[in-house]
Design a protein around this motif. Sequence first.
Motif, PDB file in Angstrom:
ATOM      1  N   TYR A   1     -78.555  -5.079 -24.466  1.00 34.33           N
ATOM      2  CA  TYR A   1     -79.496  -5.415 -22.868  1.00 34.33           C
ATOM      3  C   TYR A   1     -78.919  -5.902 -21.983  1.00 34.33           C
ATOM      4  CZ  TYR A   1     -81.247  -1.132 -25.452  1.00 34.33           C
ATOM      5  OH  TYR A   1     -80.492   0.015 -26.935  1.00 34.33           O
ATOM      6  N   ILE A   2     -78.814  -7.350 -21.939  1.00 35.92           N
ATOM      7  CA  ILE A   2     -78.531  -8.369 -20.675  1.00 35.92           C
ATOM      8  C   ILE A   2     -77.141  -8.011 -20.389  1.00 35.92           C
ATOM      9  CG2 ILE A   2     -78.471 -10.362 -19.975  1.00 35.92           C
ATOM     10  CD1 ILE A   2     -80.929 -10.617 -21.928  1.00 35.92           C
TER      11      ILE A   2
ATOM     12  N   THR B   1     -81.586  -7.118 -27.560  1.00 39.44           N
ATOM     13  CA  THR B   1     -81.826  -7.362 -25.350  1.00 39.44           C
ATOM     14  C   THR B   1     -81.206  -8.323 -24.994  1.00 39.44           C
ATOM     15  OG1 THR B   1     -84.277  -6.936 -26.366  1.00 39.44           O
ATOM     16  CG2 THR B   1     -83.421  -8.183 -24.167  1.00 39.44           C
TER      17      THR B   1
ATOM     18  N   GLU C   1     -88.081  -4.098 -24.831  1.00 41.87           N
ATOM     19  CA  GLU C   1     -86.482  -4.499 -25.554  1.00 41.87           C
ATOM     20  C   GLU C   1     -85.676  -4.105 -24.188  1.00 41.87           C
ATOM     21  OE1 GLU C   1     -86.126  -3.651 -29.319  1.00 41.87           O
ATOM     22  OE2 GLU C   1     -87.641  -4.922 -30.578  1.00 41.87           O
ATOM     23  N   LYS C   2     -85.294  -3.197 -23.827  1.00 43.52           N
ATOM     24  CA  LYS C   2     -84.455  -2.946 -23.255  1.00 43.52           C
ATOM     25  C   LYS C   2     -84.369  -2.743 -21.687  1.00 43.52           C
ATOM     26  CE  LYS C   2     -84.693   1.860 -24.167  1.00 43.52           C
ATOM     27  NZ  LYS C   2     -84.213   3.182 -25.145  1.00 43.52           N
ATOM     28  N   GLU C   3     -86.101  -2.683 -21.187  1.00 42.16           N
ATOM     29  CA  GLU C   3     -85.900  -2.825 -19.841  1.00 42.16           C
ATOM     30  C   GLU C   3     -85.998  -3.622 -18.812  1.00 42.16           C
ATOM     31  OE1 GLU C   3     -89.797  -0.332 -19.078  1.00 42.16           O
ATOM     32  OE2 GLU C   3     -88.915   1.398 -20.977  1.00 42.16           O
ATOM     33  N   ILE C   4     -85.331  -4.644 -18.236  1.00 42.92           N
ATOM     34  CA  ILE C   4     -84.747  -5.735 -17.677  1.00 42.92           C
ATOM     35  C   ILE C   4     -84.295  -5.520 -16.467  1.00 42.92           C
ATOM     36  CG2 ILE C   4     -82.962  -6.971 -18.301  1.00 42.92           C
ATOM     37  CD1 ILE C   4     -82.464  -6.299 -20.689  1.00 42.92           C
TER      38      ILE C   4
ATOM     39  N   ILE D   1     -84.501 -14.582 -27.575  1.00 40.14           N
ATOM     40  CA  ILE D   1     -84.575 -13.233 -26.954  1.00 40.14           C
ATOM     41  C   ILE D   1     -83.668 -12.442 -28.289  1.00 40.14           C
ATOM     42  CG2 ILE D   1     -83.307 -11.644 -25.237  1.00 40.14           C
ATOM     43  CD1 ILE D   1     -82.855 -13.378 -23.053  1.00 40.14           C
TER      44      ILE D   1
ATOM     45  N   GLY E   1     -92.558  -6.374 -16.473  1.00 43.50           N
ATOM     46  CA  GLY E   1     -92.560  -7.504 -17.496  1.00 43.50           C
ATOM     47  C   GLY E   1     -92.653  -8.724 -18.078  1.00 43.50           C
TER      48      GLY E   1
ATOM     49  N   ILE F   1     -88.662  -8.769 -18.744  1.00 48.86           N
ATOM     50  CA  ILE F   1     -88.270  -7.629 -19.867  1.00 48.86           C
ATOM     51  C   ILE F   1     -89.346  -6.772 -20.704  1.00 48.86           C
ATOM     52  CG2 ILE F   1     -87.142  -7.115 -22.639  1.00 48.86           C
ATOM     53  CD1 ILE F   1     -85.609  -9.884 -21.571  1.00 48.86           C
TER      54      ILE F   1
ATOM     55  N   TYR G   1     -82.980 -16.576 -19.274  1.00 46.59           N
ATOM     56  CA  TYR G   1     -84.405 -15.730 -19.263  1.00 46.59           C
ATOM     57  C   TYR G   1     -85.845 -15.893 -18.294  1.00 46.59           C
ATOM     58  CZ  TYR G   1     -87.511 -19.719 -21.244  1.00 46.59           C
ATOM     59  OH  TYR G   1     -88.270 -21.057 -21.078  1.00 46.59           O
TER      60      TYR G   1
END
Length: 304
Positions: free
Chosen positions: A104-105, A101, A187-190, A97, A91, A184, A179
């Motif tokens: 999700y963080i 997002t 958007e949601k795969e962190i 952000i 990512g 990332i 950040y």
Amino acid sequence: MNENFTCELFRTGMNHTYFISSGETKHVIRVYSHNWRSEDEITEEIKLLNLLKGNEITVSFPIQDKNGEFIQEINAPEGTRYVVLFSFAQGGKIRFIDKETCFYIGSLMAKIHNVTLNKAIDRISYNKQSLIALPYEHLKQYFPGKLTEMEFIKEFGESFRDSDFDDIHRGVVHMDIWYDNMAIANEKEITIFDFDFCGNGWQVLDIAYFCKQLFFIESDKKQYEAKIQSFLNGYRNVRALSDNELRLIPKAGASVFIFYLGVQARRFDWSNIFLTENYLKMFVGRIKSWLDYYKEKEITVVNN
């Protein structure tokens, strides 16, 4: 490694970071600065990362060599330096952000805190002494106590009580989640990385640090408020946040920033162009503006 590979310097800073790649495979090498972290401290960081990975938390994790060792040692001109190979976080870094997002963080941070709740590692404990008192002493080596900014730090320390945090969650904290230390994707795969400052303390420190970083990234405070609400709702979607924890966010955020100001004083010598009186004024000015913002305003959470 039998395959051809390339190794390139990515960034210098507190430590040196290299990217090593071979075909589609990519990893990260961290070369710890001389006399920055002991081998025991790095071992504790590795144990924490393996614990999180074992609980399916998306972090950049350490990788063993063919002999099962995580830590390598090199004899650099300045002295011994330690080296660890990490997985590559897929990512990109996103400074601005979006709200989704942020949610999700918050959820990911809460999952980390659930795993580390009431646990301890053999590393620094974050409290008034380490967050404020020692940084003030480090800064006194460079700046006179009569400076307005130094007086502010001293007065803040005098008003800070460890007992204020008695009834809130403790555990192992990251202390640098923002950040710049996450990748990332979609958007949601962190993926969280850089646990170099991990230690023991009040878990609200992580929450407050993220909020305070976002406060300065977002000049539009309406956007800031919306994103913080989303972040806190994401956190609360996984675990509860007490009214007292919310109330302590401004104080906790300020204390973490004072800690990092002390790190800069401790780690950099006279040749550091950033550690100047003008820099001190700017940095402390940010802390003041953060505290002023919450002087007559409480952090609350509105359910989605």
